[in-house]
Design a protein around this motif. Structure first.
Motif, PDB file in Angstrom:
ATOM      1  N   PHE A 100       0.827  -1.206   0.000  1.00  0.00           N
ATOM      2  CA  PHE A 100       0.000   0.000   0.000  1.00  0.00           C
ATOM      3  C   PHE A 100       0.860   1.254   0.000  1.00  0.00           C
ATOM      4  O   PHE A 100       0.618   2.200  -0.754  1.00  0.00           O
ATOM      5  N   MET A 101       1.883   1.272   0.830  1.00  0.00           N
ATOM      6  CA  MET A 101       2.758   2.441   0.913  1.00  0.00           C
ATOM      7  C   MET A 101       3.482   2.683  -0.412  1.00  0.00           C
ATOM      8  O   MET A 101       3.679   3.825  -0.828  1.00  0.00           O
ATOM      9  N   THR A 102       3.868   1.613  -1.074  1.00  0.00           N
ATOM     10  CA  THR A 102       4.489   1.746  -2.393  1.00  0.00           C
ATOM     11  C   THR A 102       3.501   2.326  -3.396  1.00  0.00           C
ATOM     12  O   THR A 102       3.837   3.210  -4.188  1.00  0.00           O
ATOM     13  N   ASP A 103       2.263   1.831  -3.353  1.00  0.00           N
ATOM     14  CA  ASP A 103       1.241   2.278  -4.302  1.00  0.00           C
ATOM     15  C   ASP A 103       0.943   3.769  -4.193  1.00  0.00           C
ATOM     16  O   ASP A 103       0.564   4.404  -5.185  1.00  0.00           O
ATOM     17  N   ILE A 104       1.077   4.336  -2.992  1.00  0.00           N
ATOM     18  CA  ILE A 104       0.774   5.761  -2.842  1.00  0.00           C
ATOM     19  C   ILE A 104       2.017   6.629  -3.012  1.00  0.00           C
ATOM     20  O   ILE A 104       1.984   7.835  -2.764  1.00  0.00           O
ATOM     21  N   GLY A 105       3.131   6.010  -3.446  1.00  0.00           N
ATOM     22  CA  GLY A 105       4.291   6.793  -3.835  1.00  0.00           C
ATOM     23  C   GLY A 105       5.342   6.989  -2.768  1.00  0.00           C
ATOM     24  O   GLY A 105       6.263   7.784  -2.967  1.00  0.00           O
ATOM     25  N   LEU A 106       5.224   6.297  -1.639  1.00  0.00           N
ATOM     26  CA  LEU A 106       6.234   6.436  -0.599  1.00  0.00           C
ATOM     27  C   LEU A 106       7.476   5.631  -0.961  1.00  0.00           C
ATOM     28  O   LEU A 106       7.404   4.650  -1.702  1.00  0.00           O
ATOM     29  N   ASN A 107       8.608   6.040  -0.403  1.00  0.00           N
ATOM     30  CA  ASN A 107       9.885   5.481  -0.795  1.00  0.00           C
ATOM     31  C   ASN A 107      10.178   4.174  -0.057  1.00  0.00           C
ATOM     32  O   ASN A 107      11.093   4.063   0.758  1.00  0.00           O
ATOM     33  N   VAL A 108       9.348   3.188  -0.327  1.00  0.00           N
ATOM     34  CA  VAL A 108       9.558   1.828   0.159  1.00  0.00           C
ATOM     35  C   VAL A 108       9.251   0.889  -0.999  1.00  0.00           C
ATOM     36  O   VAL A 108       8.752   1.311  -2.042  1.00  0.00           O
ATOM     37  N   LEU A 109       9.552  -0.369  -0.828  1.00  0.00           N
ATOM     38  CA  LEU A 109       9.132  -1.347  -1.813  1.00  0.00           C
ATOM     39  C   LEU A 109       8.398  -2.458  -1.099  1.00  0.00           C
ATOM     40  O   LEU A 109       8.514  -2.617   0.123  1.00  0.00           O
ATOM     41  N   LYS A 110       7.624  -3.210  -1.851  1.00  0.00           N
ATOM     42  CA  LYS A 110       6.920  -4.339  -1.271  1.00  0.00           C
ATOM     43  C   LYS A 110       7.892  -5.508  -1.183  1.00  0.00           C
ATOM     44  O   LYS A 110       8.324  -6.035  -2.205  1.00  0.00           O
ATOM     45  N   PRO A 111       8.252  -5.942   0.032  1.00  0.00           N
ATOM     46  CA  PRO A 111       9.234  -7.015   0.168  1.00  0.00           C
ATOM     47  C   PRO A 111       8.596  -8.390  -0.009  1.00  0.00           C
ATOM     48  O   PRO A 111       8.530  -9.194   0.925  1.00  0.00           O
ATOM     49  N   ASP A 112       8.133  -8.666  -1.218  1.00  0.00           N
ATOM     50  CA  ASP A 112       7.486  -9.952  -1.460  1.00  0.00           C
ATOM     51  C   ASP A 112       8.543 -11.047  -1.606  1.00  0.00           C
ATOM     52  O   ASP A 112       9.744 -10.807  -1.501  1.00  0.00           O
ATOM     53  N   ARG A 113       8.095 -12.242  -1.875  1.00  0.00           N
ATOM     54  CA  ARG A 113       9.019 -13.375  -1.913  1.00  0.00           C
ATOM     55  C   ARG A 113      10.067 -13.225  -3.010  1.00  0.00           C
ATOM     56  O   ARG A 113      11.220 -13.623  -2.848  1.00  0.00           O
ATOM     57  N   VAL A 114       9.648 -12.649  -4.134  1.00  0.00           N
ATOM     58  CA  VAL A 114      10.575 -12.499  -5.252  1.00  0.00           C
ATOM     59  C   VAL A 114      11.711 -11.550  -4.872  1.00  0.00           C
ATOM     60  O   VAL A 114      12.893 -11.847  -5.089  1.00  0.00           O
TER      61      VAL A 114
END
Length: 202
Positions: A100-114
C-alpha cells in the motif's frame, strides 16, 4: 487474485457503501462461490471501511492523516507510519502494508518473496524473512547507493534501481498525484488485504 477482482469490486464498490454492510450483507458476500472464501478477510474489509471513514472524519482527509505522521519524510517516519497502519487497520500484514505504501508513492518497496529471494541470492540478506532489511536495501538501490566494497558493487551493478523501488517521492510529504489522491473513491486501502487496486491516476 487478479481473476477475483471483478467479483471483489462488485461486492465492495466503494468504502462508503461497505461501511453500511450488516450481517446479512456479509453472508451474501461469503455465500458467493466466486468470492474469496476467507471470512476473516471479508470482515476485515468491512471493519477497515469503517475505520477509514472515521479517520477521514477526524482529519478531513486520509492524505491529511498520512501527512501528519510523515512530518519529515524520514525513514523513521515511514516505519512509524507502517506500524500505525498495521495497528489501525484489520488484517493488514507486514508485506501488504508495504504494498500500500508503495502504491501511494512512498519510498519503500513491497518485500514480497521475489524481492527477498533476489536480495538473499545477492547476499544482501542473511535469509529471505528479513523484511525490514530488504526495505533498507531497496532504498539503497533507489538512491543509487554504491558502497566501497567492490564485491558489493559487482553484485548490485546489474540491477536497475527503478525495478526495485520507487524513488520519485523520497523527500517530504505524500505526493498529491498518487493512488492516495483517489483512495477515498476506491477500495485501495480497506480492501488491500485482497491486494485490490483501483486508481485512474497512474
Amino acid at each position: 487474485m487478479t481473476s477475483k477482482r471483478p467479483v471483489i469490486k462488485r461486492h465492495f464498490p466503494s468504502w462508503q457503501v461497505v461501511t453500511e454492510y450488516g450481517e446479512s450483507d456479509l453472508r451474501r458476500v461469503l455465500d458467493d462461490p466466486n468470492m474469496i472464501a476467507h471470512e476473516r478477510k471479508v470482515r476485515a474489509c468491512v471493519a477497515n471501511a469503517r475505520t477509514f471513514r472515521d479517520t477521514v472524519k477526524r482529519h478531513g482527509s486520509f492524505k491529511a492523516f498520512l501527512d501528519q505522521h510523515l512530518p519529515s519524510g524520514s525513514f523513521e517516519d515511514l516505519m512509524l507510519l507502517k506500524e500505525l497502519l498495521e495497528t489501525t487497520f484489520a488484517y493488514l500484514g507486514g508485506v501488504t502494508v508495504y504494498h500500500f505504501m508503495t502504491d501511494i508513492g512512498l519510498n519503500v518497496l513491497k518485500p514480497d518473496r521475489v524481492i527477498c529471494r533476489l536480495f538473499h541470492r545477492l547476499s544482501l540478506l542473511d535469509n529471505e524473512d528479513q523484511l525490514l532489511k530488504s526495505i533498507m536495501e531497496g532504498r539503497r538501490f533507489a538512491a543509487g547507493h554504491r558502497t566501497t566494497d567492490p564485491l558489493h558493487r559487482h553484485r548490485a551493478g546489474g540491477i536497475r534501481p527503478s525495478s526495485l523501488a520507487r524513488a520519485g517521492h523520497s523527500q517530504g510529504r505524500v505526493p498529491e498525484c498518487t493512488t492516495l489522491r483517489c483512495v477515498q473513491h476506491s477500495p485501495a486501502l480497506w480492501a488491500s488485504c485482497f491486494g485490490q487496486r483501483d486508481c485512474g491516476h497512474t
